[in-house]
Write a protein that holds these residues in place. Structure first.
Motif, mmCIF file in Angstrom:
data_model
loop_
_atom_site.group_PDB
_atom_site.id
_atom_site.type_symbol
_atom_site.label_atom_id
_atom_site.label_comp_id
_atom_site.label_asym_id
_atom_site.label_seq_id
_atom_site.Cartn_x
_atom_site.Cartn_y
_atom_site.Cartn_z
ATOM 1 N N PHE A 143 0.830 -1.209 0.000
ATOM 2 C CA PHE A 143 0.000 0.000 0.000
ATOM 3 C C PHE A 143 0.862 1.256 0.000
ATOM 4 C CE2 PHE A 143 -2.154 3.410 2.299
ATOM 5 C CZ PHE A 143 -3.284 3.572 1.518
ATOM 6 N N GLU A 144 1.906 1.271 0.856
ATOM 7 C CA GLU A 144 2.795 2.432 0.919
ATOM 8 C C GLU A 144 3.521 2.646 -0.408
ATOM 9 O OE1 GLU A 144 4.089 2.447 5.618
ATOM 10 O OE2 GLU A 144 5.073 1.037 4.258
ATOM 11 N N LEU A 145 3.970 1.564 -1.023
ATOM 12 C CA LEU A 145 4.649 1.669 -2.302
ATOM 13 C C LEU A 145 3.743 2.296 -3.352
ATOM 14 C CD1 LEU A 145 7.137 1.007 -4.111
ATOM 15 C CD2 LEU A 145 5.947 -1.136 -4.658
ATOM 16 N N LYS A 146 2.515 1.807 -3.434
ATOM 17 C CA LYS A 146 1.579 2.343 -4.413
ATOM 18 C C LYS A 146 1.265 3.810 -4.135
ATOM 19 C CE LYS A 146 -0.577 -2.029 -5.664
ATOM 20 N NZ LYS A 146 -1.820 -2.831 -5.640
ATOM 21 N N SER A 147 1.207 4.187 -2.869
ATOM 22 C CA SER A 147 0.951 5.582 -2.512
ATOM 23 C C SER A 147 2.117 6.475 -2.898
ATOM 24 C CB SER A 147 0.678 5.718 -1.014
ATOM 25 O OG SER A 147 -0.513 5.072 -0.673
ATOM 26 N N ILE A 148 3.332 6.058 -2.552
ATOM 27 C CA ILE A 148 4.527 6.845 -2.860
ATOM 28 C C ILE A 148 4.666 7.061 -4.359
ATOM 29 C CG2 ILE A 148 7.063 6.748 -2.899
ATOM 30 C CD1 ILE A 148 6.917 5.393 -0.137
ATOM 31 N N LEU A 149 4.419 6.020 -5.123
ATOM 32 C CA LEU A 149 4.610 6.097 -6.564
ATOM 33 C C LEU A 149 3.372 6.583 -7.315
ATOM 34 C CD1 LEU A 149 6.688 2.846 -7.131
ATOM 35 C CD2 LEU A 149 7.494 5.177 -6.705
ATOM 36 N N GLY A 150 2.298 6.866 -6.574
ATOM 37 C CA GLY A 150 1.083 7.372 -7.215
ATOM 38 C C GLY A 150 0.414 6.348 -8.104
ATOM 39 N N LEU A 151 0.338 5.123 -7.639
ATOM 40 C CA LEU A 151 -0.209 4.033 -8.449
ATOM 41 C C LEU A 151 -1.629 3.672 -8.035
ATOM 42 C CD1 LEU A 151 2.967 1.750 -8.567
ATOM 43 C CD2 LEU A 151 2.193 3.422 -10.266
ATOM 44 N N VAL A 181 1.773 -4.898 -10.715
ATOM 45 C CA VAL A 181 2.506 -4.204 -9.649
ATOM 46 C C VAL A 181 2.607 -5.100 -8.417
ATOM 47 C CG1 VAL A 181 2.464 -2.229 -8.071
ATOM 48 C CG2 VAL A 181 1.965 -1.898 -10.497
ATOM 49 N N ASP A 182 1.515 -5.759 -8.069
ATOM 50 C CA ASP A 182 1.536 -6.690 -6.929
ATOM 51 C C ASP A 182 2.591 -7.771 -7.141
ATOM 52 O OD1 ASP A 182 -0.595 -5.222 -5.960
ATOM 53 O OD2 ASP A 182 -2.067 -6.834 -6.181
ATOM 54 N N GLN A 183 2.633 -8.358 -8.339
ATOM 55 C CA GLN A 183 3.588 -9.433 -8.622
ATOM 56 C C GLN A 183 5.024 -8.927 -8.533
ATOM 57 O OE1 GLN A 183 2.956 -12.716 -8.954
ATOM 58 N NE2 GLN A 183 5.166 -12.897 -8.863
ATOM 59 N N VAL A 184 5.289 -7.733 -9.047
ATOM 60 C CA VAL A 184 6.637 -7.162 -8.956
ATOM 61 C C VAL A 184 7.010 -6.962 -7.489
ATOM 62 C CG1 VAL A 184 8.048 -5.121 -9.451
ATOM 63 C CG2 VAL A 184 6.605 -6.110 -11.235
ATOM 64 N N THR A 201 7.779 -10.285 -5.876
ATOM 65 C CA THR A 201 9.036 -10.819 -6.393
ATOM 66 C C THR A 201 10.227 -10.261 -5.631
ATOM 67 O OG1 THR A 201 8.105 -11.148 -8.588
ATOM 68 C CG2 THR A 201 10.507 -10.987 -8.445
ATOM 69 N N PHE A 202 10.168 -8.978 -5.282
ATOM 70 C CA PHE A 202 11.287 -8.333 -4.606
ATOM 71 C C PHE A 202 11.133 -8.279 -3.092
ATOM 72 C CE2 PHE A 202 11.672 -6.819 -8.938
ATOM 73 C CZ PHE A 202 13.012 -7.057 -9.160
ATOM 74 N N ASP A 203 10.136 -8.946 -2.568
ATOM 75 C CA ASP A 203 9.926 -8.999 -1.118
ATOM 76 C C ASP A 203 10.935 -9.978 -0.533
ATOM 77 O OD1 ASP A 203 8.881 -8.758 1.421
ATOM 78 O OD2 ASP A 203 7.225 -10.138 1.043
ATOM 79 N N MET A 204 12.098 -9.461 -0.162
ATOM 80 C CA MET A 204 13.239 -10.288 0.212
ATOM 81 C C MET A 204 13.011 -11.141 1.459
ATOM 82 S SD MET A 204 15.219 -9.729 -2.239
ATOM 83 C CE MET A 204 16.786 -10.385 -1.754
ATOM 84 N N ASP A 205 12.249 -10.658 2.423
ATOM 85 C CA ASP A 205 12.068 -11.446 3.637
ATOM 86 C C ASP A 205 10.872 -12.383 3.572
ATOM 87 O OD1 ASP A 205 9.967 -9.698 3.962
ATOM 88 O OD2 ASP A 205 10.752 -8.763 5.779
#
Length: 55
Positions: free
Chosen positions: A20-28, A39-42, A45-49
């Protein structure tokens, strides 16, 4: 993409962020269902933990 990366690094240098924060920061907001799924899949994919959603 480079612009989004720079904005992300300024807003969340630790890299710990919720989807949610990512989408807010990037205006998505207001994306089509297909775009939102991409966007969810990306993000996942990069959710390291592997937690997917940080609190």
């Amino acid at each position: 993409m480079h612009h989004w990366y720079n904005k992300f690094m300024r807003e969340s240098p630790s890299g710990l962020i919720t989807l949610f924060e990512l989408k807010s920061i990037l205006g998505l907001q207001g994306m089509t269902e297909d775009a939102n799924s991409y966007v969810d899949q990306v993000f996942f994919t990069f959710d390291m933990d592997g937690v997917r959603f940080h609190s």
